[in-house]
Scaffold this motif. Structure first.
Motif, mmCIF file in Angstrom:
data_model
loop_
_atom_site.group_PDB
_atom_site.id
_atom_site.type_symbol
_atom_site.label_atom_id
_atom_site.label_comp_id
_atom_site.label_asym_id
_atom_site.label_seq_id
_atom_site.Cartn_x
_atom_site.Cartn_y
_atom_site.Cartn_z
ATOM 1 N N ILE A 1 41.147 44.385 9.665
ATOM 2 C CA ILE A 1 42.080 43.329 10.092
ATOM 3 C C ILE A 1 42.292 42.281 8.999
ATOM 4 N N ALA A 2 41.535 42.384 7.918
ATOM 5 C CA ALA A 2 41.691 41.438 6.806
ATOM 6 C C ALA A 2 43.112 41.390 6.253
ATOM 7 N N PRO A 3 43.817 42.536 6.106
ATOM 8 C CA PRO A 3 45.187 42.445 5.588
ATOM 9 C C PRO A 3 46.091 41.553 6.443
ATOM 10 N N SER A 4 45.906 41.562 7.750
ATOM 11 C CA SER A 4 46.711 40.694 8.614
ATOM 12 C C SER A 4 46.401 39.231 8.339
ATOM 13 N N LEU A 5 45.140 38.934 8.131
ATOM 14 C CA LEU A 5 44.748 37.551 7.855
ATOM 15 C C LEU A 5 45.222 37.103 6.476
ATOM 16 N N ILE A 6 45.144 38.009 5.515
ATOM 17 C CA ILE A 6 45.643 37.700 4.173
ATOM 18 C C ILE A 6 47.158 37.497 4.217
ATOM 19 N N ALA A 7 47.841 38.319 5.013
ATOM 20 C CA ALA A 7 49.292 38.165 5.165
ATOM 21 C C ALA A 7 49.635 36.797 5.743
ATOM 22 N N LEU A 8 48.898 36.378 6.754
ATOM 23 C CA LEU A 8 49.129 35.059 7.333
ATOM 24 C C LEU A 8 48.874 33.966 6.297
ATOM 25 N N ALA A 9 47.775 34.093 5.563
ATOM 26 C CA ALA A 9 47.471 33.113 4.517
ATOM 27 C C ALA A 9 48.571 33.099 3.455
ATOM 28 N N SER A 10 49.109 34.259 3.150
ATOM 29 C CA SER A 10 50.184 34.354 2.170
ATOM 30 C C SER A 10 51.444 33.630 2.658
ATOM 31 N N LEU B 1 51.579 31.206 4.823
ATOM 32 C CA LEU B 1 51.293 29.769 4.821
ATOM 33 C C LEU B 1 51.297 29.208 3.405
ATOM 34 N N THR B 2 50.809 29.997 2.451
ATOM 35 C CA THR B 2 50.814 29.572 1.051
ATOM 36 C C THR B 2 52.253 29.456 0.536
ATOM 37 N N HIS B 3 53.081 30.425 0.885
ATOM 38 C CA HIS B 3 54.492 30.360 0.504
ATOM 39 C C HIS B 3 55.137 29.134 1.146
ATOM 40 N N PHE C 1 60.872 38.725 1.307
ATOM 41 C CA PHE C 1 59.889 39.458 0.520
ATOM 42 C C PHE C 1 58.477 39.159 1.011
ATOM 43 N N THR C 2 58.143 37.899 1.158
ATOM 44 C CA THR C 2 56.791 37.512 1.570
ATOM 45 C C THR C 2 56.469 38.045 2.967
ATOM 46 N N ILE C 3 57.395 37.888 3.877
ATOM 47 C CA ILE C 3 57.141 38.330 5.254
ATOM 48 C C ILE C 3 57.043 39.851 5.331
ATOM 49 N N TYR C 4 57.938 40.548 4.664
ATOM 50 C CA TYR C 4 57.880 42.013 4.674
ATOM 51 C C TYR C 4 56.587 42.506 4.029
ATOM 52 N N GLN D 1 54.163 27.534 -2.668
ATOM 53 C CA GLN D 1 53.520 28.298 -3.733
ATOM 54 C C GLN D 1 53.806 29.791 -3.590
ATOM 55 N N PRO D 2 55.058 30.206 -3.767
ATOM 56 C CA PRO D 2 55.368 31.624 -3.548
ATOM 57 C C PRO D 2 54.643 32.570 -4.500
ATOM 58 N N ILE D 3 54.462 32.161 -5.744
ATOM 59 C CA ILE D 3 53.773 33.057 -6.684
ATOM 60 C C ILE D 3 52.325 33.269 -6.261
ATOM 61 N N ALA D 4 51.675 32.227 -5.794
ATOM 62 C CA ALA D 4 50.311 32.386 -5.286
ATOM 63 C C ALA D 4 50.302 33.322 -4.080
ATOM 64 N N ALA D 5 51.310 33.188 -3.217
ATOM 65 C CA ALA D 5 51.407 34.068 -2.047
ATOM 66 C C ALA D 5 51.594 35.517 -2.484
ATOM 67 N N TRP D 6 52.481 35.754 -3.438
ATOM 68 C CA TRP D 6 52.738 37.119 -3.901
ATOM 69 C C TRP D 6 51.542 37.687 -4.642
ATOM 70 N N THR D 7 50.812 36.833 -5.346
ATOM 71 C CA THR D 7 49.597 37.290 -6.018
ATOM 72 C C THR D 7 48.547 37.710 -4.993
ATOM 73 N N MET D 8 48.378 36.904 -3.948
ATOM 74 C CA MET D 8 47.422 37.268 -2.885
ATOM 75 C C MET D 8 47.787 38.626 -2.289
ATOM 76 N N MET D 9 49.062 38.823 -2.022
ATOM 77 C CA MET D 9 49.477 40.078 -1.407
ATOM 78 C C MET D 9 49.310 41.245 -2.373
ATOM 79 N N SER D 10 49.571 41.030 -3.632
ATOM 80 C CA SER D 10 49.409 42.079 -4.620
ATOM 81 C C SER D 10 47.941 42.511 -4.706
ATOM 82 N N VAL D 11 47.048 41.549 -4.720
ATOM 83 C CA VAL D 11 45.615 41.854 -4.735
ATOM 84 C C VAL D 11 45.219 42.571 -3.446
ATOM 85 N N CYS D 12 45.787 42.150 -2.331
ATOM 86 C CA CYS D 12 45.519 42.800 -1.051
ATOM 87 C C CYS D 12 45.922 44.276 -1.103
#
Length: 158
Positions: free
Chosen positions: A82-91, A93-95, A47-50, A99-110
């Motif tokens: 290119i910010a979405p790619s960087l946010i994806a990488l941060a997500s 790394l966060t997962h 889920f996080t990677i996709y 912290q998967p919920i933090a990662a999914w929250t970052m992606m949801s906001v993205c």
């Protein structure tokens, strides 16, 4: 000004909706796996990677729009694309940091921010009106999937 009711091209609609399948499959598999008493770690990672891959794709859409619509796109807009790619990488790394919920929250906001940006581009007529409608449907499906996997994780896994 008259509203534009140009239909969403069928291939774009079909492929866009098909793109929701991996999100929701991961959510359903997490629920099934957790209910069987097994670890849903793989489903969570998929889920996080996709999610990151799709956000990166959407950033690429904006990059493409910028370089075709303007003879000389500005650095800020290209940088934001290119910010979405960087946010994806941060997500990811966060997962990875547990912290998967933090990662999914970052992606949801993205995804929500990308939707706002795309809607503005549609209003400026930089992107077709049908694309704005498609993005509204898909962003709703994606953000709801992020909410669903977060709730399922909190209730069944944690």
């Amino acid at each position: 000004m008259a509203r534009d009711f140009t239909p969403i091209p069928k291939p774009a609609l079909f492929l866009g909706l098909a793109g929701l399948i991996p999100f929701w499959t991961a959510v359903l598999l997490l629920v099934a796996t957790a209910n069987q008493g097994r670890s849903p770690a793989t489903e969570m990672w998929v889920f996080t990677i996709y999610s990151g891959l799709i956000a990166t794709f959407l950033g690429g859409v904006r990059w493409g729009e910028l370089i075709t619509a303007r003879a000389s796109p500005d650095s800020l807009s290209l940088g934001i694309s290119i910010a979405p790619s960087l946010i994806a990488l941060a997500s990811v790394l966060t997962h990875w940091a547990g912290q998967p919920i933090a990662a999914w929250t970052m992606m949801s906001v993205c995804f929500a921010a990308l939707w706002v940006w795309d809607r503005q581009a549609v209003l400026r007529r930089d992107l077709p009106v049908w694309y704005g409608r498609l993005r509204t449907v898909l962003t709703t499906g994606v953000v709801l999937a992020h909410l669903a996997i977060s709730v399922a994780y909190l209730v069944l896994v944690r």
